[in-house]
Scaffold this motif. Structure first.
Motif, PDB file in Angstrom:
ATOM      1  N   VAL A   1      46.903  48.988  42.827  1.00  0.00           N
ATOM      2  CA  VAL A   1      46.205  49.164  44.104  1.00  0.00           C
ATOM      3  C   VAL A   1      44.981  48.248  44.163  1.00  0.00           C
ATOM      4  N   SER A   2      44.287  48.071  43.036  1.00  0.00           N
ATOM      5  CA  SER A   2      43.115  47.192  43.000  1.00  0.00           C
ATOM      6  C   SER A   2      43.494  45.745  43.287  1.00  0.00           C
ATOM      7  N   ILE A   3      44.601  45.279  42.682  1.00  0.00           N
ATOM      8  CA  ILE A   3      45.036  43.888  42.904  1.00  0.00           C
ATOM      9  C   ILE A   3      45.476  43.696  44.354  1.00  0.00           C
ATOM     10  N   ILE A   4      46.208  44.661  44.905  1.00  0.00           N
ATOM     11  CA  ILE A   4      46.630  44.581  46.316  1.00  0.00           C
ATOM     12  C   ILE A   4      45.400  44.572  47.219  1.00  0.00           C
ATOM     13  N   GLY A   5      44.429  45.446  46.906  1.00  0.00           N
ATOM     14  CA  GLY A   5      43.191  45.492  47.690  1.00  0.00           C
ATOM     15  C   GLY A   5      42.454  44.168  47.650  1.00  0.00           C
ATOM     16  N   LYS A   6      42.419  43.539  46.477  1.00  0.00           N
ATOM     17  CA  LYS A   6      41.729  42.253  46.340  1.00  0.00           C
ATOM     18  C   LYS A   6      42.428  41.178  47.175  1.00  0.00           C
ATOM     19  N   LEU A   7      43.770  41.174  47.175  1.00  0.00           N
ATOM     20  CA  LEU A   7      44.517  40.193  47.975  1.00  0.00           C
ATOM     21  C   LEU A   7      44.338  40.428  49.474  1.00  0.00           C
ATOM     22  N   LEU A   8      43.962  41.667  49.841  1.00  0.00           N
ATOM     23  CA  LEU A   8      43.683  41.988  51.247  1.00  0.00           C
ATOM     24  C   LEU A   8      42.223  41.716  51.615  1.00  0.00           C
ATOM     25  N   GLY A   9      41.444  41.228  50.645  1.00  0.00           N
ATOM     26  CA  GLY A   9      40.041  40.895  50.923  1.00  0.00           C
ATOM     27  C   GLY A   9      39.078  42.046  50.757  1.00  0.00           C
TER      28      GLY A   9
ATOM     29  N   LEU B   1      43.906  32.480  35.838  1.00  0.00           N
ATOM     30  CA  LEU B   1      44.265  31.495  34.808  1.00  0.00           C
ATOM     31  C   LEU B   1      43.491  31.714  33.515  1.00  0.00           C
ATOM     32  N   THR B   2      42.259  32.250  33.636  1.00  0.00           N
ATOM     33  CA  THR B   2      41.400  32.414  32.458  1.00  0.00           C
ATOM     34  C   THR B   2      41.969  33.410  31.454  1.00  0.00           C
ATOM     35  N   CYS B   3      42.872  34.308  31.892  1.00  0.00           N
ATOM     36  CA  CYS B   3      43.435  35.295  30.962  1.00  0.00           C
ATOM     37  C   CYS B   3      44.463  34.671  30.026  1.00  0.00           C
ATOM     38  N   GLY B   4      44.912  33.441  30.356  1.00  0.00           N
ATOM     39  CA  GLY B   4      45.816  32.726  29.460  1.00  0.00           C
ATOM     40  C   GLY B   4      47.275  33.090  29.595  1.00  0.00           C
ATOM     41  N   VAL B   5      47.617  33.973  30.542  1.00  0.00           N
ATOM     42  CA  VAL B   5      49.028  34.356  30.753  1.00  0.00           C
ATOM     43  C   VAL B   5      49.482  33.711  32.064  1.00  0.00           C
ATOM     44  N   TRP B   6      49.976  32.499  31.982  1.00  0.00           N
ATOM     45  CA  TRP B   6      50.338  31.743  33.177  1.00  0.00           C
ATOM     46  C   TRP B   6      51.397  32.421  34.052  1.00  0.00           C
ATOM     47  N   PRO B   7      52.419  33.071  33.476  1.00  0.00           N
ATOM     48  CA  PRO B   7      53.418  33.740  34.342  1.00  0.00           C
ATOM     49  C   PRO B   7      52.811  34.791  35.271  1.00  0.00           C
ATOM     50  N   PHE B   8      51.624  35.314  34.901  1.00  0.00           N
ATOM     51  CA  PHE B   8      50.990  36.317  35.748  1.00  0.00           C
ATOM     52  C   PHE B   8      50.581  35.721  37.095  1.00  0.00           C
ATOM     53  N   LEU B   9      50.349  34.399  37.131  1.00  0.00           N
ATOM     54  CA  LEU B   9      50.038  33.722  38.393  1.00  0.00           C
ATOM     55  C   LEU B   9      51.222  33.813  39.359  1.00  0.00           C
ATOM     56  N   LEU B  10      52.433  33.751  38.801  1.00  0.00           N
ATOM     57  CA  LEU B  10      53.634  33.879  39.637  1.00  0.00           C
ATOM     58  C   LEU B  10      53.713  35.276  40.241  1.00  0.00           C
ATOM     59  N   VAL B  11      53.321  36.287  39.445  1.00  0.00           N
ATOM     60  CA  VAL B  11      53.327  37.674  39.940  1.00  0.00           C
ATOM     61  C   VAL B  11      52.330  37.827  41.092  1.00  0.00           C
ATOM     62  N   ILE B  12      51.109  37.323  40.901  1.00  0.00           N
ATOM     63  CA  ILE B  12      50.071  37.410  41.938  1.00  0.00           C
ATOM     64  C   ILE B  12      50.519  36.646  43.188  1.00  0.00           C
ATOM     65  N   SER B  13      51.105  35.456  42.992  1.00  0.00           N
ATOM     66  CA  SER B  13      51.575  34.651  44.127  1.00  0.00           C
ATOM     67  C   SER B  13      52.680  35.379  44.882  1.00  0.00           C
ATOM     68  N   LEU B  14      53.600  36.010  44.132  1.00  0.00           N
ATOM     69  CA  LEU B  14      54.683  36.770  44.769  1.00  0.00           C
ATOM     70  C   LEU B  14      54.112  37.951  45.552  1.00  0.00           C
ATOM     71  N   MET B  15      53.115  38.644  44.984  1.00  0.00           N
ATOM     72  CA  MET B  15      52.483  39.760  45.696  1.00  0.00           C
ATOM     73  C   MET B  15      51.840  39.274  46.994  1.00  0.00           C
ATOM     74  N   TYR B  16      51.187  38.114  46.936  1.00  0.00           N
ATOM     75  CA  TYR B  16      50.551  37.545  48.136  1.00  0.00           C
ATOM     76  C   TYR B  16      51.602  37.211  49.203  1.00  0.00           C
TER      77      TYR B  16
END
Length: 438
Positions: free
Chosen positions: A120-128, A400-415
């Motif tokens: 919910v926090s990540i979704i909230g952040k993507l919603l601004g 990117l700073t967390c070092g797990v690049w595939p997580f960027l794909l997850v965030i992008s897909l959520m967006y």
């Protein structure tokens, strides 16, 4: 008196907050109690608060609690240990709908073990929206589960506006394992309703010394130490008795010690207790024993001190920060040290070298007050409201700073899914929920 009277006097901004966690009523525990009490005090101070959690059995949909606190029990099945499966994408449409419908400004997640809080926090952040996270526990660094949990926490907190920990030890732990910048972490302890945990010395047996234990019976709470202390002390002190409240996978160990040693006359196992029943058990005791192996902040010892008991506890985690030295006997997490601590407490009781139970209650009342905790949390809310909204590109750079690049794909897909849901079910077509005025 109007709903906004207290806010208007101080000319403070009214916040619209969404508390979220896998752990909430009807489940019981420290996290659940913290969320409920903080929400109630925020409502009293004029803010709007809703809670998002998963379903509990037949409890699905919207429920209203005291003071009009609205709780959304989402139709999501539990995966393991009261947590939902971390899919990250399956609940996007539903969570987005609730956050828009309730006009949420701040998402406040609770507990590092709560998958729903992070989602919910990540979704909230993507919603601004602004996000806050409260960590209620300590975690190690050595075993596989700790490494995975710490990395997941680091990924989820990359874009969190601010973190709250319940003790200074907890703050150090969170900064190290989640790699959060220290200036973005505040220490705000738990509190206790001292008016609900009042002493009653008349309930004690003057011929016996009663040791009370109220705890979840799991390994982390030191049940093995608990059983060893009982086995060591009961044969040597005929006027000593133990009352144990709580249940868990380690209950069999205490039952085995009681049956094998024949301690039925001096060891009482009460099983699971409702929170409303805890005070009636505590007031029967002279000493409260806590054998935790790890603890960020122990609510149980504060409740016991509020009821006027001598507290004997292991010196682990944030426990040394919780009570003043005159109210607690700190020991090492081993049987010999715990027995020595209990014997010191027993000697002080026999000599009359004890604080008045009502004085103990007064001290706790001044030290830990829910309205004070709420005011300090409001300061955090006010601070993060000044933060600028980051575009997606800057958010991805943070992840990117967390070092797990595939997580960027997850965030992008959520967006992308949020954009798709916006096309299908536009924001302007969502009915705004009316505030419940009591």
């Amino acid at each position: 008196m109007s709903k906004h009277t207290e806010l208007s006097r101080g000319k403070k901004k009214r916040h619209v907050i969404c508390m979220t966690s896998d752990f909430f009523y009807p489940n019981t525990g420290g996290v659940e109690e913290h969320i409920y009490n903080l929400a109630q005090c925020l409502i009293k101070r004029g803010h709007k608060v809703i809670i998002i959690t998963h379903s509990y059995g037949q409890r699905v949909g919207i429920r209203y609690l005291t003071a009009g606190l609205k709780v959304y029990y989402l139709p999501i099945k539990v995966f393991y240990a009261q947590c939902v499966l971390p899919t990250m994408i399956c609940n996007i449409a539903l969570v987005r709908y609730i956050l828009i419908r309730e006009c949420i400004e701040i998402v406040h997640g609770h507990s590092a073990f709560s998958v729903l809080a992070h989602e919910v926090s990540i979704i909230g952040k993507l919603l601004g929206l602004k996000t806050v996270f409260t960590d209620h526990s300590l975690f190690g660094f050595a075993d596989t589960s700790a490494v995975l949990t710490n990395k997941y926490l680091q990924m989820c907190l990359c874009e969190c506006d601010h973190c709250i920990c319940v003790s200074h030890t907890g703050k150090e732990n969170t900064v190290l394992r989640a790699k959060v910048k220290a200036h973005k972490v505040s220490v705000i302890p738990n509190a206790v309703d001292a008016y609900s945990f009042t002493p009653d010395p008349s309930q004690r047996d003057p011929k016996m010394i009663t040791i009370v234990i109220v705890s979840r019976l799991v390994y982390r709470k030191g049940v093995d130490l608990m059983a060893a202390v009982i086995a060591d002390m009961c044969p040597r002190y005929p006027n000593l008795r133990f009352i144990v409240g709580g249940d868990g996978p380690k209950m069999w160990l205490l039952q085995e010690v009681r049956e094998r040693k024949g301690f039925q006359h001096c060891v009482t196992l009460l099983g699971s207790l409702k929170h409303s029943e805890v005070r009636n058990v505590l007031v029967k005791g002279d000493i409260f024993l806590n054998t935790s192996l790890t603890e960020a902040y122990c609510m149980a010892i504060v409740e016991a001190a509020s009821c006027g008991l001598k507290v004997v506890s292991t010196r682990v985690g944030g426990i040394p920060e919780v009570l003043p030295e005159r109210m607690i006997y700190l020991t090492e997490p081993n049987v010999g040290s715990l027995v020595e601590g209990i014997e010191r407490a027993m000697q002080d009781i026999k000599k009359g070298n004890i604080l008045c139970p009502f004085e103990c209650n007064k001290i706790v009342r001044h030290m830990y007050n829910w309205m004070d905790i709420t005011r300090r949390t409001e300061i955090v809310y006010g601070k993060i409201c000044l933060n600028k909204i980051k575009p997606l590109g800057q958010q991805l750079q943070s992840y990117l700073t967390c070092g797990v690049w595939p997580f960027l794909l997850v965030i992008s897909l959520m967006y992308l899914l949020l954009q798709l849901v916006e096309k299908i079910y536009k924001r302007k077509h969502i009915d705004i929920a009316r505030d419940l005025k009591l």
